[in-house]
Design an enzyme around this catalytic site. Structure first.
Site, short mmCIF file in Angstrom:
data_model
loop_
_atom_site.label_atom_id
_atom_site.label_comp_id
_atom_site.label_asym_id
_atom_site.label_seq_id
_atom_site.Cartn_x
_atom_site.Cartn_y
_atom_site.Cartn_z
N CYS A 89 -1.94 16.33 5.67
CA CYS A 89 -1.60 16.14 4.25
C CYS A 89 -2.42 15.05 3.56
CB CYS A 89 -0.12 15.79 4.14
SG CYS A 89 0.93 17.10 4.73
N1 LIG Z 1 2.91 19.25 8.43
C1 LIG Z 1 3.45 18.47 7.52
O1 LIG Z 1 3.91 17.38 7.82
C2 LIG Z 1 3.56 18.90 6.06
C3 LIG Z 1 4.41 18.17 5.22
C4 LIG Z 1 4.54 18.57 3.91
C5 LIG Z 1 3.80 19.65 3.43
N2 LIG Z 1 2.96 20.34 4.25
C6 LIG Z 1 2.26 21.50 3.70
O2 LIG Z 1 2.90 22.68 4.16
C7 LIG Z 1 1.94 23.72 4.34
C8 LIG Z 1 2.00 24.24 5.77
O3 LIG Z 1 1.67 23.18 6.65
P1 LIG Z 1 2.03 23.19 8.19
O4 LIG Z 1 1.78 21.82 8.68
O5 LIG Z 1 3.33 23.82 8.42
O6 LIG Z 1 0.89 24.16 8.75
P2 LIG Z 1 0.82 24.87 10.19
O7 LIG Z 1 -0.62 25.14 10.43
O8 LIG Z 1 1.62 24.08 11.18
O9 LIG Z 1 1.60 26.23 9.97
C9 LIG Z 1 1.13 27.25 9.15
C10 LIG Z 1 1.44 28.56 9.81
O10 LIG Z 1 1.04 29.59 8.90
C11 LIG Z 1 0.47 30.65 9.65
N3 LIG Z 1 -0.34 31.44 8.75
C12 LIG Z 1 -1.61 31.26 8.33
N4 LIG Z 1 -1.95 32.23 7.46
C13 LIG Z 1 -0.88 33.03 7.32
C14 LIG Z 1 -0.63 34.18 6.55
N5 LIG Z 1 -1.55 34.70 5.75
N6 LIG Z 1 0.58 34.75 6.67
C15 LIG Z 1 1.52 34.24 7.50
N7 LIG Z 1 1.34 33.13 8.24
C16 LIG Z 1 0.15 32.53 8.14
C17 LIG Z 1 -0.29 29.95 10.76
O11 LIG Z 1 -0.51 30.81 11.86
C18 LIG Z 1 0.68 28.81 11.10
O12 LIG Z 1 1.59 29.18 12.10
C19 LIG Z 1 0.61 23.12 3.95
O13 LIG Z 1 0.38 23.39 2.59
C20 LIG Z 1 0.83 21.63 4.13
O14 LIG Z 1 -0.02 20.88 3.31
C21 LIG Z 1 2.84 19.99 5.57
#
Ligand SMILES: NC(=O)c1ccc[n+]([C@@H]2O[C@H](COP(=O)([O-])OP(=O)(O)OC[C@H]3O[C@@H](n4cnc5c(N)ncnc54)[C@H](O)[C@@H]3O)[C@@H](O)[C@H]2O)c1
Length: 442
Positions: free
Chosen positions: A276
């Site tokens: 992030c």
């Molecule tokens: N990790 C954090 O602490 C956090 C906190 C707040 C916000 N975010 C935001 O949340 C969002 C997700 O982050 P995350 O850390 O969960 O990512 P992540 O990589 O852990 O998870 C994302 C998942 O989405 C899947 N994916 C990718 N393309 C896809 C598609 N077209 N259809 C379905 N699934 C798909 C991936 O395989 C993966 O399992 C991002 O925008 C991030 O900036 C993350």
């Protein structure tokens, strides 16, 4: 008169008689799934990664923060199912999008995941569905990127389907706040979209904060992350100055923190990491260009934070030099490669930049991280390394250890006792004054 679709959906949400679809079974999506399961909702998870889908179907968690037993319990009850078959997107009544939003090589928003997901939803969109984007993105994403796509099939937002934005505030590794205790900002494209989205989140979150537009909600998330990025950069810059002045920045922060108002402490470190803080601010810089606006604070914070691994490496070189050793040919142990303490996530970790820089200077790198047994390939780096077990023999064979991530379970006193030199970027040695000749803060 026929009841409006929004009212019908709200009534069903209140009765928990809806299926919630979560797209993206990652750090954000999976805790949300469990929270809805806890409240008795039917959940259908979607992911393009069939390995993750297969693991979840067997009740196996791949995230440290989520136990397999909790997953198995909900699978057994039959209220959680997961699939990589996106034609099932017409089944859920509410769909939450939690897909990645990284940067391209040129540091511009990489929107392909949101675009592909929107396309998949569009193909199966039906009347009465609520769609909420949770992924972090620039103000305008929901209304400019998702809305036109979904409306292109002839359904009308606010009447036939509902669209909103609600940023995720998950803080991996933080045991103090559970998902339901973290207030959630929620916005809808129309007032009925907002009403439906708010009623859904009220079922799982103690405090929901409705805001007037999706742009406000999108910028709220970015403000939170930019605030952190700028303050971390500020304290990292002051750390380098304080070091030159012979002042301990940690002691300064501790003293300043006694002020009961107007000061929130931020702590220096080896550079910024995670999915992030190093990435999200650039979503806003990019969008700002459309408005002939340069986001100077974001640029500056980015520059400072990117330079910190170089500073840490310069401190390693200097400390070895003081001990008549060169970096070339030295063996260096990196303690902690996760981007922050007690998490199993090394994405964008400053450890990677530090290891790469040290390797380029001719050092041999080893690492130890109880949460990251093997270093997977990353966007910019490929190290074929496994976590080395921490043994006295190992500590005595190295020239230097660098604390990059301050995992709680590591016994730093035992480490200092056994290594010839310790570079501390996290102040883990604050109470180990006895060995101060071996310790260099960086
Ligand atoms: N990790 C954090 O602490 C956090 C906190 C707040 C916000 N975010 C935001 O949340 C969002 C997700 O982050 P995350 O850390 O969960 O990512 P992540 O990589 O852990 O998870 C994302 C998942 O989405 C899947 N994916 C990718 N393309 C896809 C598609 N077209 N259809 C379905 N699934 C798909 C991936 O395989 C993966 O399992 C991002 O925008 C991030 O900036 C993350």
């Amino acid at each position: 008169m026929k009841e409006k679709l929004s009212d019908q959906l709200i009534q069903r949400i209140l009765r928990k008689d809806v299926t919630v679809g979560v797209i993206g079974m990652g750090y954000v999506g999976l805790p949300l799934v469990l929270r809805f399961c806890e409240e008795g909702f039917r959940i259908l998870g979607f992911d393009v990664d069939s390995k993750k889908v297969a693991a979840l179907k067997r009740g196996r968690s791949y995230l440290k923060s989520i136990s397999s037993s909790r997953l198995s319990q909900y699978l057994r009850y039959g209220n959680f199912d997961v699939t990589d078959d996106f034609s099932r997107l017409n089944e859920p009544d509410c769909i939450l999008i939690c897909v990645p939003t990284p940067l391209t090589e040129k540091m511009e928003p990489d929107l392909q995941y949101i675009e592909k997901t929107t396309e998949a939803i569009r193909e199966h969109l039906r009347k009465g569905q609520l769609i909420v984007l949770e992924s972090t993105s620039y103000p305008g994403t929901t209304e400019e990127l998702i809305l036109p796509q979904l409306q292109s099939i002839g359904l009308k937002v606010g009447k036939d389907f509902f669209l909103g934005y609600s940023p995720e505030r998950e803080d991996p590794g933080n045991e103090q706040f559970k998902t339901h205790q973290i207030p959630k900002v929620v916005a809808g494209v129309t007032s009925s979209c907002q009403k439906v989205a708010v009623s859904l989140y009220r079922q799982i979150i103690q405090k929901v904060i409705p805001v007037s537009s999706t742009r406000v909600a999108e910028l709220t998330k970015l403000l939170e992350n930019i605030y952190r990025s700028v303050n971390i950069a500020l304290v990292n810059e002051l750390k380098m100055l304080a070091d030159r002045m012979g002042i301990d920045i940690w002691e300064v922060i501790e003293a300043a923190s006694t002020k009961p108002f107007g000061f929130s402490p931020f702590y220096p470190g080896p550079g910024m990491g995670g999915h992030c803080i190093p990435i999200d601010p650039f979503y806003l810089s990019w969008k700002a260009r459309e408005f002939d606006f340069t986001t100077k604070f974001i640029q500056l914070a980015g520059e400072v934070n990117v330079s910190i691994p170089y500073y840490v490496v310069s401190k390693v070189v200097e400390a070895l030099n003081d001990r008549k050793k060169s970096i070339k040919g030295s063996r260096i142990l990196i303690l902690g490669v996760a981007y922050k303490k007690d998490v199993d996530d090394a994405r964008e970790s400053p450890a990677l930049a530090i290891m790469d820089l040290l390797q380029k200077k001719g050092a041999t790198i080893l690492y130890h991280d109880p949460f990251i047994p093997i270093l997977p390939p990353f966007r910019k780096y490929l190290f074929e390394l496994k976590s080395s077990p921490l043994t006295r023999q190992l500590l005595r064979r190295i020239d230097c250890a660098v604390v990059v991530t301050d995992h709680s379970q590591i016994d730093y006193q035992w480490i200092v006792k056994n290594v010839p030199l310790l570079i501390d970027t996290r102040n883990v040695t604050r109470n180990l004054k006895k060995w101060k000749k071996k310790i260099v803060k960086a």
